[in-house]
Design an enzyme around this catalytic site. Structure first.
Site, short mmCIF file in Angstrom:
data_model
loop_
_atom_site.label_atom_id
_atom_site.label_comp_id
_atom_site.label_asym_id
_atom_site.label_seq_id
_atom_site.Cartn_x
_atom_site.Cartn_y
_atom_site.Cartn_z
N GLY A 237 32.48 37.95 41.93
CA GLY A 237 31.15 38.34 41.49
C GLY A 237 30.49 39.38 42.37
N GLU A 238 30.94 39.50 43.61
CA GLU A 238 30.30 40.44 44.53
C GLU A 238 30.69 41.87 44.21
OE1 GLU A 238 30.31 41.28 49.34
OE2 GLU A 238 30.77 39.27 48.59
N SER A 239 29.71 42.75 44.15
CA SER A 239 29.97 44.13 43.74
C SER A 239 30.90 44.87 44.69
CB SER A 239 28.64 44.90 43.61
OG SER A 239 27.95 44.91 44.84
N ILE A 242 34.44 43.89 43.95
CA ILE A 242 34.87 44.54 42.71
C ILE A 242 35.22 46.00 42.98
CG2 ILE A 242 34.11 45.27 40.41
CD1 ILE A 242 32.37 42.79 40.29
#
Length: 305
Positions: A237-239, A242
């Site tokens: 979920g962490e940008s 990603i």
């Protein structure tokens, strides 16, 4: 074969199940099919246990849950008999070794995921390893990988310790061996794979690079390649995580593109990230209509590529 297995499970209805089981039995009637299926699938760490799946499926279909027995049950029972007969016909009882000869010892690490039997190399090395020994060790390693995946899902440290003790990875673990473990281990938690691949530590970054290099995107369009890549794990979920993962993918895709659609790997990365945002906007109910991406807004974001 995989389509037949799905239909044999009854997912397509009773008539298709009957036809699929009949087709499966036709394969099993071939003199060497059952043995080759076990060797080439069940003993290959990168493939499914097809022989085991076929046996379980036929046992389930042949179970006499109703009376009188149906055609499907009779067919499945005939298939099981055929498989056992094939095995019995290929057993040389007079040449069977004693029980101690069946012990398999894995005392050294080898990148077994991609290795293949080479009779010339085996003879030159002087280790007297036969093809049967090679196959049995691969099967044992495959079983240990499944156990390691189960440990890893519950506790990453215990999973890594089991990998080292079982000689499935070297000590200390090298990035390539870890990449193959994450890529091909059945039952591994996809969330844990994504978290490790997105980790900023140097070792994790090397694993991410090796993991991405297990994919071949030659001649594949971007959206198909990205979908294939992301099917093997779940994006964290962490940008920032990603971003690291998509940068590795974009670099690999850019290196292997054949049509020269993208001028730079940064252009491929921007489009990949935009596709992820568009997918999130479309399928995540937490994204409100007010902040959603319109077609014009999306086109405007990628117009600079």
């Amino acid at each position: 074969m995989y389509v037949l297995l799905r239909l044999c499970g009854g997912g397509g209805g009773a008539q298709l199940q009957e036809v699929a089981i009949e087709g499966l039995i036709s394969f099993c009637r071939q003199p060497t099919f059952v043995i080759e299926m076990y060797v080439n699938y069940d003993c290959d760490p990168m493939l499914r246990n097809v022989y085991e799946e076929v046996g379980k499926l036929l046992c389930k279909a042949a179970f006499p849950a109703s009376r009188p027995m149906t055609t499907v049950q009779l067919q499945a029972f005939a298939g099981l008999v055929n498989m056992l007969t094939t095995i019995a016909d290929n057993v040389e009882v007079d040449k069977a070794p004693d029980h101690a000869a069946y012990a398999v010892d894995i005392s050294d690490y080898r990148l077994f995921w991609v290795e293949r039997w080479d009779a010339t190399a085996a003879a030159g090395s002087g280790n007297n390893e036969t093809w049967v020994d090679f196959v049995r060790k691969r099967k044992l390693r495959k079983k240990k990988v499944a156990i390691a995946a189960n440990h890893y899902n519950r506790d990453e440290k215990k999973g890594m310790e089991y990998l080292r003790l079982s000689q499935l990875v070297p000590t200390p673990p090298e990035p390539r061996s870890m990449a193959f473990f994450l890529r091909y281990s059945p039952g591994l938690d996809k969330n844990k794979i994504g978290e490790l691949l997105g980790d900023p530590e140097e070792q994790s970054l090397r694993v991410l690079k090796e993991f991405t290099e297990t994919f071949d995107f030659t001649g594949v369009i971007l959206d198909t390649a990205l979908r294939t890549y992301l099917e093997t794990f779940r994006l964290p979920g962490e940008s920032q995580k990603i971003q690291r993962i998509l940068e590795a993918f974009s670099e690999r895709f850019y290196e292997q593109q054949t049509a020269e659609v993208f001028a730079t790997k940064d252009a491929a990365f921007i489009l990949c990230y935009s596709l992820i945002m568009l997918n999130t906007d479309l399928h995540n109910p937490q994204v409100g209509v007010q902040v959603g991406l319109s077609a014009n807004l999306f086109i405007g974001k990628i117009s600079t590529i």
